[in-house]
Design a protein around this motif. Structure first.
Motif, PDB file in Angstrom:
ATOM      1  N   ASN A  41      72.888  39.287  92.596  1.00  0.00           N
ATOM      2  CA  ASN A  41      74.275  39.853  93.027  1.00  0.00           C
ATOM      3  C   ASN A  41      74.651  40.178  91.769  1.00  0.00           C
ATOM      4  OD1 ASN A  41      75.437  36.443  92.903  1.00  0.00           O
ATOM      5  ND2 ASN A  41      75.698  38.313  94.859  1.00  0.00           N
ATOM      6  N   GLY A  42      75.465  41.990  92.005  1.00  0.00           N
ATOM      7  CA  GLY A  42      75.319  43.202  91.578  1.00  0.00           C
ATOM      8  C   GLY A  42      74.080  44.052  91.437  1.00  0.00           C
ATOM      9  N   ALA A  43      73.449  43.741  92.333  1.00  0.00           N
ATOM     10  CA  ALA A  43      71.821  44.435  91.832  1.00  0.00           C
ATOM     11  C   ALA A  43      71.709  46.380  92.171  1.00  0.00           C
ATOM     12  CB  ALA A  43      70.758  43.662  92.955  1.00  0.00           C
ATOM     13  N   GLY A  44      73.649  46.178  93.458  1.00  0.00           N
ATOM     14  CA  GLY A  44      73.350  47.853  94.277  1.00  0.00           C
ATOM     15  C   GLY A  44      73.430  47.491  95.389  1.00  0.00           C
ATOM     16  N   LYS A  45      73.501  46.034  96.135  1.00  0.00           N
ATOM     17  CA  LYS A  45      72.845  46.151  97.732  1.00  0.00           C
ATOM     18  C   LYS A  45      74.051  46.721  98.466  1.00  0.00           C
ATOM     19  CE  LYS A  45      72.393  41.436  97.732  1.00  0.00           C
ATOM     20  NZ  LYS A  45      72.445  41.191  96.211  1.00  0.00           N
ATOM     21  N   THR A  46      74.930  46.373  98.074  1.00  0.00           N
ATOM     22  CA  THR A  46      76.385  46.778  98.829  1.00  0.00           C
ATOM     23  C   THR A  46      77.080  48.456  98.752  1.00  0.00           C
ATOM     24  OG1 THR A  46      77.255  44.820  99.374  1.00  0.00           O
ATOM     25  CG2 THR A  46      78.583  46.382  99.454  1.00  0.00           C
ATOM     26  N   THR A  47      76.483  48.160  97.648  1.00  0.00           N
ATOM     27  CA  THR A  47      76.321  49.636  96.937  1.00  0.00           C
ATOM     28  C   THR A  47      75.901  51.045  98.338  1.00  0.00           C
ATOM     29  OG1 THR A  47      77.359  49.255  94.887  1.00  0.00           O
ATOM     30  CG2 THR A  47      76.973  51.729  95.145  1.00  0.00           C
TER      31      THR A  47
HETATM   32  P1  ATP Z   1      76.261  41.140  96.068  1.00  0.00           P
HETATM   33  O1  ATP Z   1      74.526  40.280  96.243  1.00  0.00           O
HETATM   34  O2  ATP Z   1      77.110  40.353  94.803  1.00  0.00           O
HETATM   35  O3  ATP Z   1      77.113  41.422  97.160  1.00  0.00           O
HETATM   36  P2  ATP Z   1      75.065  43.872  95.456  1.00  0.00           P
HETATM   37  O4  ATP Z   1      73.724  43.366  94.857  1.00  0.00           O
HETATM   38  O5  ATP Z   1      76.164  44.162  96.494  1.00  0.00           O
HETATM   39  O6  ATP Z   1      75.888  42.728  94.432  1.00  0.00           O
HETATM   40  P3  ATP Z   1      76.815  45.939  95.031  1.00  0.00           P
HETATM   41  O7  ATP Z   1      78.262  44.957  95.330  1.00  0.00           O
HETATM   42  O8  ATP Z   1      75.916  46.604  95.157  1.00  0.00           O
HETATM   43  O9  ATP Z   1      76.138  44.894  94.129  1.00  0.00           O
HETATM   44  O10 ATP Z   1      76.917  46.636  92.571  1.00  0.00           O
HETATM   45  C1  ATP Z   1      76.236  46.744  92.064  1.00  0.00           C
HETATM   46  C2  ATP Z   1      76.810  47.360  90.254  1.00  0.00           C
HETATM   47  O11 ATP Z   1      78.030  48.129  91.144  1.00  0.00           O
HETATM   48  C3  ATP Z   1      77.482  45.764  90.426  1.00  0.00           C
HETATM   49  O12 ATP Z   1      77.755  45.957  88.456  1.00  0.00           O
HETATM   50  C4  ATP Z   1      78.877  46.416  90.168  1.00  0.00           C
HETATM   51  O13 ATP Z   1      79.889  45.486  89.726  1.00  0.00           O
HETATM   52  C5  ATP Z   1      79.090  47.928  90.307  1.00  0.00           C
HETATM   53  N1  ATP Z   1      80.208  48.952  90.617  1.00  0.00           N
HETATM   54  C6  ATP Z   1      80.230  48.104  92.130  1.00  0.00           C
HETATM   55  N2  ATP Z   1      81.405  48.985  92.808  1.00  0.00           N
HETATM   56  C7  ATP Z   1      82.390  49.600  91.804  1.00  0.00           C
HETATM   57  C8  ATP Z   1      83.158  50.477  91.412  1.00  0.00           C
HETATM   58  N3  ATP Z   1      83.970  50.793  92.587  1.00  0.00           N
HETATM   59  N4  ATP Z   1      83.552  50.918  90.488  1.00  0.00           N
HETATM   60  C9  ATP Z   1      82.690  50.306  89.226  1.00  0.00           C
HETATM   61  N5  ATP Z   1      81.607  49.498  89.564  1.00  0.00           N
HETATM   62  C10 ATP Z   1      81.495  49.185  90.660  1.00  0.00           C
END
Ligand code: ATP
Length: 237
Positions: A41-47
């Motif tokens: 979680n938070g690794a950056g996948k969704t971004t």
């Molecule tokens: P998960 O498995 O929980 O879905 P993820 O790998 O998809 O996690 P992301 O949602 O891409 O993770 O988030 C990556 C990092 O960027 C996290 O630390 C998150 O808090 C941060 N982040 C994401 N969107 C924003 C935003 N709009 N403003 C500030 N920080 C953000």
């Protein structure tokens, strides 16, 4: 060459204030290939997925879909993509058929009625055509989401946890359908999942993301042994 790949990501970064969500990642997805995007979680996948979808502007780096840079020729590049998120619910007061029809009209799908019939059949949804999406089970809704995503015959499918909350048999069925998509339609798939068993079964290649960087990349079946581990789970924890 770049165009033999459905997706080419180069030195992609996304910075929020002082948070570096995605930190200079580069990777490709080929035709007929399912690439797993893994990480805690938070690794950056969704971004990452949101930048590929064009709904989030990268801080730097480039994204090409079949060689077309989405920053330069956005509409053209994105018309080749599609996205199916399990957690993006379809309008619940519309029937399965109405949902597919509306999205088909939005995508300007040719011979839409025929396309809808083929998809209803492919995803075993014929019995639900007049059922409102809001009352469907998660597995049925996932099948509608996938059918919707395939309406305009995408070349690249971005699947954000497509099997989360599905029972094992339904999840396996979805994996089979996605395999069929890569085999028959020559599509490429970027797939996020936290289920390592599934990843090993379905992905041709995995990228392991941590703090916005790709830490490991390889074939999920051989990667653990290459690092002296017995399983993906052991490797990534
Ligand atoms: P998960 O498995 O929980 O879905 P993820 O790998 O998809 O996690 P992301 O949602 O891409 O993770 O988030 C990556 C990092 O960027 C996290 O630390 C998150 O808090 C941060 N982040 C994401 N969107 C924003 C935003 N709009 N403003 C500030 N920080 C953000």
């Amino acid at each position: 060459t770049a165009t033999s790949k459905v997706l080419s990501v180069s030195q992609l970064c996304k910075v929020y204030g002082t948070t570096v969500a995605v930190d200079g990642i580069s990777f490709e997805v080929g035709r007929n290939e399912i690439v797993g995007l893994l990480g805690p979680n938070g690794a950056g996948k969704t971004t990452t997925i949101n930048m590929i979808l064009g709904v989030l502007e990268p801080s730097s780096g480039s994204i090409r879909i079949e060689g077309i840079d989405i920053a330069k020729q956005r509409t053209q590049a994105l018309s080749r993509t599609n996205f199916a998120a399990v957690y993006a619910p379809l309008p619940g007061n519309l029937t399965v058929y109405q949902n597919l029809r509306i999205f088909g009209l939005i995508y300007a799908v040719k011979k839409l009625s025929d396309r809808i019939e083929a998809l209803l059949k492919q995803f075993d949804l014929e019995a639900f055509r007049n059922t409102k999406c809001g009352v469907l089970s998660s597995g049925e809704q996932t099948r509608v989401c996938l059918a919707k995503a395939m309406l305009n015959q995408p070349h690249l499918l971005l699947l954000d946890e497509p099997t989360a909350s599905l029972d094992p048999a339904t999840a396996r069925d979805i994996r089979t359908k996605i395999r069929e998509f890569t085999a028959r339609d020559c599509g490429g798939v970027l797939w996020t999942s936290h289920n390592m068993y599934e990843v090993e079964e379905v992905c041709d290649r995995v990228l392991f993301l941590s703090h916005g960087k790709i830490l490991l990349e390889g074939n999920p079946k051989t990667l653990p042994a290459e690092h002296g581990k017995t399983s993906l789970e052991e490797l990534f924890i």
